[in-house]
Design an enzyme around this catalytic site. Structure first.
Site, PDB file in Angstrom:
ATOM      1  N   TYR A 222      -8.466   3.486 -17.014  1.00 40.58           N
ATOM      2  CA  TYR A 222      -8.731   4.239 -15.721  1.00 40.58           C
ATOM      3  C   TYR A 222      -9.983   4.978 -15.690  1.00 40.58           C
ATOM      4  O   TYR A 222     -10.784   4.989 -14.441  1.00 40.58           O
ATOM      5  CB  TYR A 222      -7.459   5.452 -15.754  1.00 40.58           C
TER       6      TYR A 222
ATOM      7  N   THR B 190      -0.171  -2.241  -6.627  1.00 41.53           N
ATOM      8  CA  THR B 190      -1.034  -2.471  -5.283  1.00 41.53           C
ATOM      9  C   THR B 190      -2.285  -3.308  -5.538  1.00 41.53           C
ATOM     10  O   THR B 190      -2.551  -3.472  -6.460  1.00 41.53           O
ATOM     11  CB  THR B 190      -1.251  -0.938  -4.518  1.00 41.53           C
TER      12      THR B 190
ATOM     13  N   GLN C  89     -10.714  -0.121   7.012  1.00 42.26           N
ATOM     14  CA  GLN C  89     -12.174  -0.235   6.410  1.00 42.26           C
ATOM     15  C   GLN C  89     -12.938  -1.331   6.973  1.00 42.26           C
ATOM     16  O   GLN C  89     -14.080  -0.862   7.225  1.00 42.26           O
ATOM     17  CB  GLN C  89     -12.007  -0.625   4.667  1.00 42.26           C
TER      18      GLN C  89
ATOM     19  N   LYS D 188     -11.097  11.186  -9.392  1.00 40.38           N
ATOM     20  CA  LYS D 188      -9.773  11.945  -9.272  1.00 40.38           C
ATOM     21  C   LYS D 188      -9.851  13.191  -9.454  1.00 40.38           C
ATOM     22  O   LYS D 188      -9.302  14.280  -8.605  1.00 40.38           O
ATOM     23  CB  LYS D 188      -8.569  11.094  -9.601  1.00 40.38           C
TER      24      LYS D 188
ATOM     25  N   SER E 219       0.968  -1.122  -0.112  1.00 44.31           N
ATOM     26  CA  SER E 219      -0.157   0.003  -0.062  1.00 44.31           C
ATOM     27  C   SER E 219       0.643   1.326  -0.131  1.00 44.31           C
ATOM     28  O   SER E 219       1.796   1.457   0.632  1.00 44.31           O
ATOM     29  CB  SER E 219      -0.949   0.135   1.277  1.00 44.31           C
ATOM     30  N   ILE E 220       0.471   2.147  -0.871  1.00 45.19           N
ATOM     31  CA  ILE E 220       1.104   3.581  -0.839  1.00 45.19           C
ATOM     32  C   ILE E 220       1.155   4.201   0.697  1.00 45.19           C
ATOM     33  O   ILE E 220       1.885   4.738   1.152  1.00 45.19           O
ATOM     34  CB  ILE E 220       0.396   4.506  -1.640  1.00 45.19           C
TER      35      ILE E 220
ATOM     36  N   VAL F 160     -15.153   4.680   4.873  1.00 51.38           N
ATOM     37  CA  VAL F 160     -15.439   6.334   4.790  1.00 51.38           C
ATOM     38  C   VAL F 160     -16.677   6.309   3.745  1.00 51.38           C
ATOM     39  O   VAL F 160     -17.057   7.629   3.573  1.00 51.38           O
ATOM     40  CB  VAL F 160     -14.318   6.795   3.837  1.00 51.38           C
TER      41      VAL F 160
ATOM     42  N   ILE G 248      -6.974   6.372   0.005  1.00 53.95           N
ATOM     43  CA  ILE G 248      -8.519   5.611  -0.256  1.00 53.95           C
ATOM     44  C   ILE G 248      -8.907   5.746  -1.560  1.00 53.95           C
ATOM     45  O   ILE G 248      -9.130   6.925  -1.791  1.00 53.95           O
ATOM     46  CB  ILE G 248      -9.487   5.750   0.942  1.00 53.95           C
TER      47      ILE G 248
HETATM   48  P1  NAD Z   1      -4.435  -0.183  -1.626  1.00 54.58           P
HETATM   49  O1  NAD Z   1      -5.260  -1.142  -2.204  1.00 54.58           O
HETATM   50  O2  NAD Z   1      -3.068  -0.591  -0.946  1.00 54.58           O
HETATM   51  O3  NAD Z   1      -5.028   0.995  -0.627  1.00 54.58           O
HETATM   52  C1  NAD Z   1      -6.342   1.265  -1.067  1.00 54.58           C
HETATM   53  C2  NAD Z   1      -7.186   1.334   0.342  1.00 54.58           C
HETATM   54  O4  NAD Z   1      -8.396   1.882   0.085  1.00 54.58           O
HETATM   55  C3  NAD Z   1      -7.165   0.014   1.249  1.00 54.58           C
HETATM   56  O5  NAD Z   1      -6.627   0.241   2.373  1.00 54.58           O
HETATM   57  C4  NAD Z   1      -8.706  -0.182   1.437  1.00 54.58           C
HETATM   58  O6  NAD Z   1      -8.941  -0.618   2.446  1.00 54.58           O
HETATM   59  C5  NAD Z   1      -9.104   1.360   1.179  1.00 54.58           C
HETATM   60  N1  NAD Z   1     -10.656   1.516   1.018  1.00 54.58           N
HETATM   61  C6  NAD Z   1     -11.295   1.249  -0.073  1.00 54.58           C
HETATM   62  N2  NAD Z   1     -12.262   1.644   0.369  1.00 54.58           N
HETATM   63  C7  NAD Z   1     -12.676   1.909   1.477  1.00 54.58           C
HETATM   64  C8  NAD Z   1     -13.954   2.515   2.143  1.00 54.58           C
HETATM   65  N3  NAD Z   1     -15.076   2.578   1.848  1.00 54.58           N
HETATM   66  N4  NAD Z   1     -13.818   2.896   3.453  1.00 54.58           N
HETATM   67  C9  NAD Z   1     -12.160   2.848   3.960  1.00 54.58           C
HETATM   68  N5  NAD Z   1     -11.084   2.671   3.289  1.00 54.58           N
HETATM   69  C10 NAD Z   1     -11.486   2.087   1.916  1.00 54.58           C
HETATM   70  O7  NAD Z   1      -4.106   0.737  -2.906  1.00 54.58           O
HETATM   71  P2  NAD Z   1      -3.312   2.104  -3.297  1.00 54.58           P
HETATM   72  O8  NAD Z   1      -2.833   1.996  -4.659  1.00 54.58           O
HETATM   73  O9  NAD Z   1      -2.052   2.285  -2.076  1.00 54.58           O
HETATM   74  O10 NAD Z   1      -4.178   3.092  -3.073  1.00 54.58           O
HETATM   75  C11 NAD Z   1      -4.222   4.270  -2.237  1.00 54.58           C
HETATM   76  C12 NAD Z   1      -4.358   5.338  -2.897  1.00 54.58           C
HETATM   77  O11 NAD Z   1      -3.443   6.079  -3.669  1.00 54.58           O
HETATM   78  C13 NAD Z   1      -5.791   5.641  -3.731  1.00 54.58           C
HETATM   79  O12 NAD Z   1      -6.428   6.951  -3.464  1.00 54.58           O
HETATM   80  C14 NAD Z   1      -5.120   5.490  -4.957  1.00 54.58           C
HETATM   81  O13 NAD Z   1      -5.908   5.995  -6.071  1.00 54.58           O
HETATM   82  C15 NAD Z   1      -3.973   6.336  -4.818  1.00 54.58           C
HETATM   83  N6  NAD Z   1      -3.049   6.194  -6.188  1.00 54.58           N
HETATM   84  C16 NAD Z   1      -2.630   5.010  -6.413  1.00 54.58           C
HETATM   85  C17 NAD Z   1      -1.676   4.666  -7.493  1.00 54.58           C
HETATM   86  C18 NAD Z   1      -1.241   3.358  -7.693  1.00 54.58           C
HETATM   87  O14 NAD Z   1      -0.659   3.085  -8.908  1.00 54.58           O
HETATM   88  N7  NAD Z   1      -1.376   2.388  -7.095  1.00 54.58           N
HETATM   89  C19 NAD Z   1      -1.229   5.603  -8.176  1.00 54.58           C
HETATM   90  C20 NAD Z   1      -1.795   7.103  -7.963  1.00 54.58           C
HETATM   91  C21 NAD Z   1      -2.637   7.045  -6.839  1.00 54.58           C
END
Ligand code: NAD
Length: 252
Positions: free
Chosen positions: A154, A192, A41, A161, A20-21, A64, A91
């Protein structure tokens, strides 16, 4: 660096596993001396989170998409640790069918769910968090360049976003009254759990790396370091801003 966030209590939302980020953010912020409060979550995510963290660290459930739960989460955090200094919102969610093919095929409900969980949630979180935040506090969310460019598959998440980034600007104005800053970090593509739901994500990763000047992918640690900076007093001049942490993918 070890003292950059010393004495700061930061709520971190969105760790599900070590890819996870948010986990990159946890690592970076802990290195800088922050106390982290984790939200998860549901029970399934908690089981995974518990494997990563120290049993003495505070965890609180927060889905959330539920306003009441967001309110009780921040009230509980306040009751246990007092005022907080920062929130990291990492999230997002969209149903699988919203992340493939042509956007004209996306079901209306997937639009609603994606915007609710991935964009409105930042407003819901800010509304509750601000009640318990110290002046000089900071809120940061994670976004992706698919908000401003048409990235293959996407689709609906790109719209969510764009909405999230607009929410950052409006929140920055409102929360400035309390001297709270609100910013977004636009991360490069990283493998991820969430990103694996995007059709053809492997190709997106390769393509992103090829487009960086150094032909490298950004890491969760690098994204985490920028988030740590945004949580710190070194970034008091930034609000309503978007910082790309993508090894320069956005340049071409
Ligand atoms: P991840 O799957 O590790 O994390 C996503 C998280 O969102 C999880 O912990 C999940 O439990 C949580 N989540 C989803 N629905 C939820 C809810 N209803 N209530 C509470 N929590 C909830 O994936 P990630 O890639 O680390 O994503 C984290 C953020 O980074 C996101 O906003 C994603 O869009 C953003 N992001 C990701 C990338 C990528 O390439 N992975 C690039 C840019 C931005």
């Amino acid at each position: 660096m070890e003292t950059l966030l010393k004495g700061k209590k930061i709520v971190l939302m969105g760790v599900v596993n070590k890819s996870s980020i948010a986990w990159g953010c946890a690592t970076a912020m802990k290195k800088c001396g922050a106390e982290i409060i984790y939200t998860y979550q549901n029970d399934r995510v908690k089981k995974q989170l518990d494997k990563l963290i120290d049993p003495t660290e505070l965890t609180v459930q927060c889905d959330v998409s539920n306003d009441e739960e967001v309110a009780t989460t921040f009230a509980e955090i306040h009751a246990k640790v007092g005022n907080i200094d920062g929130v990291v919102h990492s999230i997002a969610f969209a149903p699988k069918e919203a992340l493939e093919g042509e956007i004209t095929e996306a079901p209306r409900d997937s639009f609603k769910v994606a915007h609710d969980v991935s964009s409105f949630s930042l407003i819901a979180v800010a509304r509750e968090a601000r009640k318990y935040m110290n002046e000089g506090g900071s809120i940061t969310t994670l976004t992706y360049i698919g908000s401003s460019r048409a990235v293959n598959n996407y689709n609906i998440m790109g719209l969510a976003k764009a909405s999230l980034e607009a929410a950052v600007r409006y929140l920055a104005v409102d929360l400035a009254k309390q001297d709270i800053r609100v910013n977004a970090v636009s991360s490069g593509a990283i493998k991820t759990l969430a990103s694996s739901g995007i059709k053809g994500f492997r190709d997106l990763l390769d393509e992103a790396a090829e487009r960086t000047p150094a032909n490298k992918q950004v890491t969760i640690e690098e994204v985490g370091n920028t988030v740590a900076f945004l949580m710190s007093d070194l970034s008091t001049g930034l609000t309503g801003d978007l910082i790309y942490v993508d090894k320069g993918t956005h340049l071409s």
